[in-house]
Design an enzyme around this catalytic site. Structure first.
Site, PDB file in Angstrom:
ATOM      1  N   LYS A 106     -51.276 -31.564 -10.215  1.00  0.00           N
ATOM      2  CA  LYS A 106     -50.609 -30.680 -11.176  1.00  0.00           C
ATOM      3  C   LYS A 106     -49.426 -31.379 -11.843  1.00  0.00           C
ATOM      4  O   LYS A 106     -49.229 -31.248 -13.034  1.00  0.00           O
ATOM      5  CB  LYS A 106     -50.104 -29.393 -10.486  1.00  0.00           C
ATOM      6  N   ARG A 147     -49.361 -26.301   4.318  1.00  0.00           N
ATOM      7  CA  ARG A 147     -49.370 -26.040   2.875  1.00  0.00           C
ATOM      8  C   ARG A 147     -50.773 -25.688   2.380  1.00  0.00           C
ATOM      9  O   ARG A 147     -50.950 -24.792   1.560  1.00  0.00           O
ATOM     10  CB  ARG A 147     -48.822 -27.243   2.112  1.00  0.00           C
ATOM     11  N   ARG A 159     -40.771 -36.928   0.587  1.00  0.00           N
ATOM     12  CA  ARG A 159     -40.816 -35.477   0.720  1.00  0.00           C
ATOM     13  C   ARG A 159     -41.066 -35.105   2.171  1.00  0.00           C
ATOM     14  O   ARG A 159     -42.012 -35.557   2.792  1.00  0.00           O
ATOM     15  CB  ARG A 159     -41.914 -34.900  -0.175  1.00  0.00           C
ATOM     16  N   ARG A 190     -47.936 -18.478  -7.138  1.00  0.00           N
ATOM     17  CA  ARG A 190     -48.637 -18.851  -5.908  1.00  0.00           C
ATOM     18  C   ARG A 190     -49.066 -17.623  -5.108  1.00  0.00           C
ATOM     19  O   ARG A 190     -49.682 -17.779  -4.054  1.00  0.00           O
ATOM     20  CB  ARG A 190     -47.716 -19.689  -5.038  1.00  0.00           C
ATOM     21  N   ARG A 196     -49.823 -40.437  -0.632  1.00  0.00           N
ATOM     22  CA  ARG A 196     -48.523 -40.150  -1.241  1.00  0.00           C
ATOM     23  C   ARG A 196     -47.412 -40.238  -0.199  1.00  0.00           C
ATOM     24  O   ARG A 196     -46.313 -40.681  -0.480  1.00  0.00           O
ATOM     25  CB  ARG A 196     -48.562 -38.749  -1.870  1.00  0.00           C
TER      26      ARG A 196
HETATM   27  P1  ADP Z   1     -47.326 -29.102  -4.052  1.00  0.00           P
HETATM   28  O1  ADP Z   1     -47.364 -30.576  -3.976  1.00  0.00           O
HETATM   29  O2  ADP Z   1     -47.712 -28.463  -2.771  1.00  0.00           O
HETATM   30  O3  ADP Z   1     -48.014 -28.549  -5.244  1.00  0.00           O
HETATM   31  P2  ADP Z   1     -44.709 -28.064  -4.981  1.00  0.00           P
HETATM   32  O4  ADP Z   1     -43.786 -29.127  -5.387  1.00  0.00           O
HETATM   33  O5  ADP Z   1     -45.322 -27.223  -6.044  1.00  0.00           O
HETATM   34  O6  ADP Z   1     -45.791 -28.752  -4.065  1.00  0.00           O
HETATM   35  O7  ADP Z   1     -43.997 -27.051  -3.941  1.00  0.00           O
HETATM   36  C1  ADP Z   1     -43.384 -27.518  -2.780  1.00  0.00           C
HETATM   37  C2  ADP Z   1     -43.007 -26.363  -1.885  1.00  0.00           C
HETATM   38  O8  ADP Z   1     -42.076 -25.495  -2.554  1.00  0.00           O
HETATM   39  C3  ADP Z   1     -44.160 -25.427  -1.470  1.00  0.00           C
HETATM   40  O9  ADP Z   1     -44.883 -25.916  -0.353  1.00  0.00           O
HETATM   41  C4  ADP Z   1     -43.393 -24.138  -1.154  1.00  0.00           C
HETATM   42  O10 ADP Z   1     -42.740 -24.223   0.081  1.00  0.00           O
HETATM   43  C5  ADP Z   1     -42.298 -24.120  -2.233  1.00  0.00           C
HETATM   44  N1  ADP Z   1     -42.771 -23.417  -3.449  1.00  0.00           N
HETATM   45  C6  ADP Z   1     -42.983 -23.978  -4.668  1.00  0.00           C
HETATM   46  N2  ADP Z   1     -43.406 -23.071  -5.567  1.00  0.00           N
HETATM   47  C7  ADP Z   1     -43.469 -21.885  -4.895  1.00  0.00           C
HETATM   48  C8  ADP Z   1     -43.871 -20.567  -5.252  1.00  0.00           C
HETATM   49  N3  ADP Z   1     -44.285 -20.279  -6.490  1.00  0.00           N
HETATM   50  N4  ADP Z   1     -43.815 -19.601  -4.300  1.00  0.00           N
HETATM   51  C9  ADP Z   1     -43.395 -19.862  -3.068  1.00  0.00           C
HETATM   52  N5  ADP Z   1     -43.032 -21.095  -2.638  1.00  0.00           N
HETATM   53  C10 ADP Z   1     -43.070 -22.098  -3.539  1.00  0.00           C
END
Ligand code: ADP
Length: 191
Positions: A14, A145, A134, A89, A128
């Site tokens: 994404k 996740r 991270r 989400r 990664r």
């Molecule tokens: P990914 O690589 O999993 O797509 P993101 O950078 O989008 O990771 O998100 C990292 C973390 O931030 C998620 O695992 C969650 O803990 C939190 N997070 C991000 N966006 C949301 C959301 N819309 N609702 C709830 N938690 C979120």
């Protein structure tokens, strides 16, 4: 306004595809993951509240996430449109986003879902992990996740499907080829 949701499981690409979409369509990028990481890095009160949840691979509660997202939209009143990356989400988040955009006379134009197998996701995040710092990229947290994705996030797909807004794109293969396919979808939305 062109408001896009880029949807997909952790590791689907994404972030990479969002960057290319921004360059192509000049949209404002809103990544809730990036926003949370910035709060954590800046040691804000919100950052302190969410850092453990995020490190553990759990979703942040809807109330916190939705408020943060709405604030970010309001910071960009001149935006020609937004690309939402990592949001919504949950179905509650999707409903809140619809209500919020509707109150501004706007709405979601389309949703592009990157389709990637679970096997491919695990392999990508392992790679990664080797180069990222991270806290949520290690294998236990990643499992959590992916679990959150299949328990809560996947239900967002039928929500948009019922609205006729969902297009699935194969997320495995050459980055440029994937982008070309996404571009085809988005150009179709602009007509
Ligand atoms: P990914 O690589 O999993 O797509 P993101 O950078 O989008 O990771 O998100 C990292 C973390 O931030 C998620 O695992 C969650 O803990 C939190 N997070 C991000 N966006 C949301 C959301 N819309 N609702 C709830 N938690 C979120």
């Amino acid at each position: 306004m062109l408001n896009l949701v880029l949807f997909g499981p952790p590791g689907a690409g994404k972030g990479t595809q969002s960057q290319k979409l921004i360059d192509q369509y000049r949209l404002v990028h809103i990544s809730t993951g990036d926003l949370f990481r910035a709060h954590i890095g800046n040691r804000t009160e919100l950052g302190q509240r969410v850092s453990k949840l995020i490190a553990d691979g759990e979703l942040v509660p809807d109330s916190i996430t939705i408020a943060m997202l709405e604030e970010e939209i309001d910071k960009n009143p001149q935006a020609p449109g937004f690309i939402f990356d990592g949001f919504p989400r949950t179905v509650a988040q999707a409903e809140a986003l619809d209500r919020f955009l509707e109150s501004k006379g706007a709405g979601i134009t389309g949703v592009v879902a990157l389709d990637v197998t679970e096997e491919e996701l695990t392999a990508r995040i392992a790679k990664r992990k080797a180069i990222s710092n991270r806290a949520d990229d290690d294998s236990e947290k990643l499992k959590k996740r992916i679990e959150e994705y299949f328990n809560k996030t996947i239900h967002v797909l039928p929500y948009y499907e019922q609205q006729g807004k969902l297009t699935k794109v194969n997320g495995i293969g050459d980055i440029e080829a994937i982008f070309d396919e996404i571009k085809g979808v988005v150009d179709g939305l602009l007509i």
